[in-house]
Design a protein around this motif. Structure first.
Motif, mmCIF file in Angstrom:
data_model
loop_
_atom_site.group_PDB
_atom_site.id
_atom_site.type_symbol
_atom_site.label_atom_id
_atom_site.label_comp_id
_atom_site.label_asym_id
_atom_site.label_seq_id
_atom_site.Cartn_x
_atom_site.Cartn_y
_atom_site.Cartn_z
ATOM 1 N N HIS A 181 45.964 51.165 41.343
ATOM 2 C CA HIS A 181 45.493 50.601 40.072
ATOM 3 C C HIS A 181 45.578 49.080 40.091
ATOM 4 C CE1 HIS A 181 45.886 49.357 35.795
ATOM 5 N NE2 HIS A 181 44.931 50.256 35.633
ATOM 6 N N LEU A 182 46.670 48.536 40.641
ATOM 7 C CA LEU A 182 46.807 47.085 40.745
ATOM 8 C C LEU A 182 45.692 46.494 41.597
ATOM 9 C CD1 LEU A 182 48.284 44.365 40.491
ATOM 10 C CD2 LEU A 182 49.746 45.083 42.393
ATOM 11 N N VAL A 183 45.420 47.090 42.748
ATOM 12 C CA VAL A 183 44.388 46.582 43.642
ATOM 13 C C VAL A 183 43.018 46.640 42.968
ATOM 14 C CG1 VAL A 183 43.160 46.982 45.813
ATOM 15 C CG2 VAL A 183 45.667 47.119 45.744
ATOM 16 N N ALA A 184 42.715 47.753 42.305
ATOM 17 C CA ALA A 184 41.423 47.896 41.632
ATOM 18 C C ALA A 184 41.278 46.864 40.513
ATOM 19 C CB ALA A 184 41.271 49.309 41.081
ATOM 20 N N THR A 185 42.353 46.675 39.729
ATOM 21 C CA THR A 185 42.326 45.684 38.653
ATOM 22 C C THR A 185 42.149 44.280 39.214
ATOM 23 O OG1 THR A 185 43.778 47.061 37.276
ATOM 24 C CG2 THR A 185 43.614 44.729 36.705
ATOM 25 N N ALA A 186 42.890 43.957 40.265
ATOM 26 C CA ALA A 186 42.813 42.635 40.871
ATOM 27 C C ALA A 186 41.435 42.369 41.444
ATOM 28 C CB ALA A 186 43.881 42.490 41.953
ATOM 29 N N ASP A 187 40.846 43.355 42.101
ATOM 30 C CA ASP A 187 39.515 43.167 42.675
ATOM 31 C C ASP A 187 38.479 42.928 41.572
ATOM 32 O OD1 ASP A 187 40.568 43.472 45.182
ATOM 33 O OD2 ASP A 187 39.901 45.539 45.450
ATOM 34 N N GLY A 188 38.637 43.618 40.445
ATOM 35 C CA GLY A 188 37.736 43.386 39.316
ATOM 36 C C GLY A 188 37.899 41.984 38.750
ATOM 37 N N ILE A 189 39.140 41.511 38.666
ATOM 38 C CA ILE A 189 39.402 40.160 38.187
ATOM 39 C C ILE A 189 38.787 39.130 39.130
ATOM 40 C CG2 ILE A 189 41.246 38.452 37.877
ATOM 41 C CD1 ILE A 189 42.988 40.753 36.787
ATOM 42 N N ARG A 190 38.933 39.359 40.426
ATOM 43 C CA ARG A 190 38.373 38.422 41.401
ATOM 44 C C ARG A 190 36.858 38.352 41.292
ATOM 45 N NH1 ARG A 190 40.303 39.574 47.289
ATOM 46 N NH2 ARG A 190 38.981 41.419 46.948
ATOM 47 N N ASP A 191 36.223 39.468 41.039
ATOM 48 C CA ASP A 191 34.766 39.483 40.921
ATOM 49 C C ASP A 191 34.282 38.678 39.724
ATOM 50 O OD1 ASP A 191 34.541 41.029 43.183
ATOM 51 O OD2 ASP A 191 34.367 42.939 42.093
ATOM 52 N N GLN A 192 35.005 38.790 38.576
ATOM 53 C CA GLN A 192 34.538 38.085 37.381
ATOM 54 C C GLN A 192 35.167 36.700 37.212
ATOM 55 O OE1 GLN A 192 35.435 40.587 34.027
ATOM 56 N NE2 GLN A 192 37.634 40.131 34.031
ATOM 57 N N GLY A 193 36.251 36.431 37.958
ATOM 58 C CA GLY A 193 36.839 35.102 37.948
ATOM 59 C C GLY A 193 37.909 34.853 36.918
ATOM 60 N N PHE A 194 38.277 35.841 36.142
ATOM 61 C CA PHE A 194 39.292 35.679 35.106
ATOM 62 C C PHE A 194 39.785 37.053 34.645
ATOM 63 C CE2 PHE A 194 35.195 36.098 33.044
ATOM 64 C CZ PHE A 194 35.441 36.980 32.004
ATOM 65 N N ALA A 195 40.865 37.037 33.868
ATOM 66 C CA ALA A 195 41.372 38.269 33.246
ATOM 67 C C ALA A 195 41.303 38.120 31.735
ATOM 68 C CB ALA A 195 42.813 38.542 33.676
ATOM 69 N N GLN A 196 40.961 39.200 31.077
ATOM 70 C CA GLN A 196 40.901 39.230 29.621
ATOM 71 C C GLN A 196 41.358 40.603 29.173
ATOM 72 O OE1 GLN A 196 37.033 38.344 28.038
ATOM 73 N NE2 GLN A 196 37.716 38.363 25.907
ATOM 74 N N ALA A 197 42.495 40.657 28.490
ATOM 75 C CA ALA A 197 43.065 41.955 28.118
ATOM 76 C C ALA A 197 43.839 41.846 26.818
ATOM 77 C CB ALA A 197 43.985 42.464 29.234
ATOM 78 N N ASP A 198 43.748 42.892 26.009
ATOM 79 C CA ASP A 198 44.551 42.955 24.791
ATOM 80 C C ASP A 198 46.026 42.958 25.158
ATOM 81 O OD1 ASP A 198 42.341 43.042 23.117
ATOM 82 O OD2 ASP A 198 42.251 45.237 23.137
ATOM 83 N N SER A 199 46.808 42.216 24.405
ATOM 84 C CA SER A 199 48.235 42.139 24.676
ATOM 85 C C SER A 199 48.913 43.468 24.398
ATOM 86 C CB SER A 199 48.882 41.048 23.810
ATOM 87 O OG SER A 199 50.286 41.092 23.903
ATOM 88 N N ALA A 200 49.792 43.870 25.318
ATOM 89 C CA ALA A 200 50.574 45.091 25.115
ATOM 90 C C ALA A 200 51.771 44.828 24.218
ATOM 91 C CB ALA A 200 51.047 45.627 26.466
ATOM 92 N N GLU A 201 52.068 43.560 23.919
ATOM 93 C CA GLU A 201 53.259 43.201 23.155
ATOM 94 C C GLU A 201 52.969 42.818 21.719
ATOM 95 O OE1 GLU A 201 54.344 40.049 25.705
ATOM 96 O OE2 GLU A 201 55.606 41.275 27.012
ATOM 97 N N LEU A 202 51.773 42.268 21.467
ATOM 98 C CA LEU A 202 51.465 41.769 20.135
ATOM 99 C C LEU A 202 50.055 42.172 19.724
ATOM 100 C CD1 LEU A 202 52.571 40.017 17.805
ATOM 101 C CD2 LEU A 202 51.454 38.057 18.891
ATOM 102 N N PRO A 203 49.912 43.098 18.776
ATOM 103 C CA PRO A 203 48.581 43.497 18.310
ATOM 104 C C PRO A 203 47.827 42.289 17.759
ATOM 105 C CG PRO A 203 50.262 45.028 17.526
ATOM 106 C CD PRO A 203 50.993 43.874 18.119
ATOM 107 N N GLY A 204 46.534 42.218 18.064
ATOM 108 C CA GLY A 204 45.730 41.106 17.588
ATOM 109 C C GLY A 204 45.695 39.925 18.525
ATOM 110 N N MET A 205 46.390 40.015 19.644
ATOM 111 C CA MET A 205 46.388 38.919 20.611
ATOM 112 C C MET A 205 45.691 39.364 21.889
ATOM 113 S SD MET A 205 49.565 36.598 22.032
ATOM 114 C CE MET A 205 50.175 37.786 23.247
ATOM 115 N N VAL A 206 44.899 38.481 22.460
ATOM 116 C CA VAL A 206 44.189 38.734 23.709
ATOM 117 C C VAL A 206 44.679 37.729 24.744
ATOM 118 C CG1 VAL A 206 41.958 38.818 24.857
ATOM 119 C CG2 VAL A 206 42.164 39.558 22.484
ATOM 120 N N GLU A 207 45.072 38.209 25.904
ATOM 121 C CA GLU A 207 45.525 37.324 26.972
ATOM 122 C C GLU A 207 44.334 36.938 27.839
ATOM 123 O OE1 GLU A 207 49.453 38.081 28.801
ATOM 124 O OE2 GLU A 207 49.399 39.956 27.659
ATOM 125 N N LEU A 208 44.080 35.648 27.916
ATOM 126 C CA LEU A 208 43.017 35.089 28.741
ATOM 127 C C LEU A 208 43.688 34.331 29.888
ATOM 128 C CD1 LEU A 208 40.882 33.558 25.832
ATOM 129 C CD2 LEU A 208 40.649 35.835 26.848
#
Length: 261
Positions: A181-208
């Motif tokens: 799962h880590l490798v698949a996620t990382a490869d997807g991030i590398r393809d698009q050039g960034f990460a964008q994900a809802d925070s698992a710690e704070l609802p309403g926050m997005v980690e860019l």
């Protein structure tokens, strides 16, 4: 003449310093703990006697590497701050901090800079938002690389050899499923050039999160914990665009510094 056995060669390469090893064992133990440890707990965890460790802890405390509180011993930030004085890290921070200030002012959100530290990411700088609402991550905060978008960005932009080295540092080791799962996620991030994900710690926050590149690999990651608020200066897409532009400028400045050396 008989050749040396592998064991003999190992003995020739390995110089033992028992006192130093005990001190490092103490530091590594305290660094991995979220709560203070008493002397008896340290002795038990390291499998050594009180007599072996008492003087080591006293010296570490005197030099400012550990501190004793009501509930036991904790590691101080001294070792962390020594690491920040290393020329590559110092150069990174010198280039990044002014850009981070401008980014925070433009988007009205905080941001932070993290670098790889073993199989974890460590925050080395942050910039607070000038608005009344914001989210802050303390300097020195560490999380395993596979657990956060910031860490996954660091993993994504590494050569395969570095990835394999980091894989061997996970404690406990990742299961095959989690590693895939880590490798698949990382490869997807590398393809698009960034990460964008809802925070698992704070609802309403997005980690860019966007990489800071040097020599074809990520030496750091710049992250905006974007909070969705009604009076935000920019929306998430605009914040991401500003973040990517900022990371590109920092990367270019680092390359420019290399060329001048």
């Amino acid at each position: 003449m008989a050749s040396d056995t592998p064991e003999m060669l190992d003995d020739k390469r390995l110089y033992r310093a028992p006192a130093l090893e005990k001190g490092l064992d103490i530091l590594e133990l305290l660094a991995a703990e979220d709560h203070p440890l008493t002397m008896s707990a340290i002795v038990t965890r390291l499998g050594r006697s009180t007599g072996e460790l008492f003087r080591m802890i006293q010296v570490l405390e005197h030099r400012g590497y550990v501190a004793q509180g009501q509930d036991g011993y904790v590691m101080t930030p001294r070792l962390f701050h020594l690491g920040l004085k290393r020329p590559p890290v110092r150069s990174l921070m010198e280039q990044a901090l002014p850009e981070m200030r401008m980014l925070s002012d433009r988007i009205g959100q905080s941001c932070y800079l993290a670098i790889p530290s073993g199989a974890a990411s460590s925050v080395i700088a942050r910039m607070e938002a000038s608005t009344s609402v914001g989210f802050s991550v303390r300097v020195g905060y560490r999380r395993p690389i596979h657990e956060t978008p910031s860490g996954q960005v660091l993993y994504a932009f590494q050569p395969d050899q570095t990835r394999r080295e980091w894989d061997g540092l996970f404690d406990p080791p990742l299961s095959d499923e989690r590693h895939d799962h880590l490798v698949a996620t990382a490869d997807g991030i590398r393809d698009q050039g960034f990460a964008q994900a809802d925070s698992a710690e704070l609802p309403g926050m997005v980690e860019l999160a966007v990489p800071i590149m040097r020599g074809g690999r990520a030496v750091a990651v710049l992250t905006v914990p974007f909070i969705r608020i009604t009076d935000a200066l920019v929306d998430g897409d605009q914040a991401l665009a500003e973040l990517r532009a900022t990371a590109t400028r920092i990367s270019e400045q680092l390359i420019g510094n290399d060329a001048r050396i």
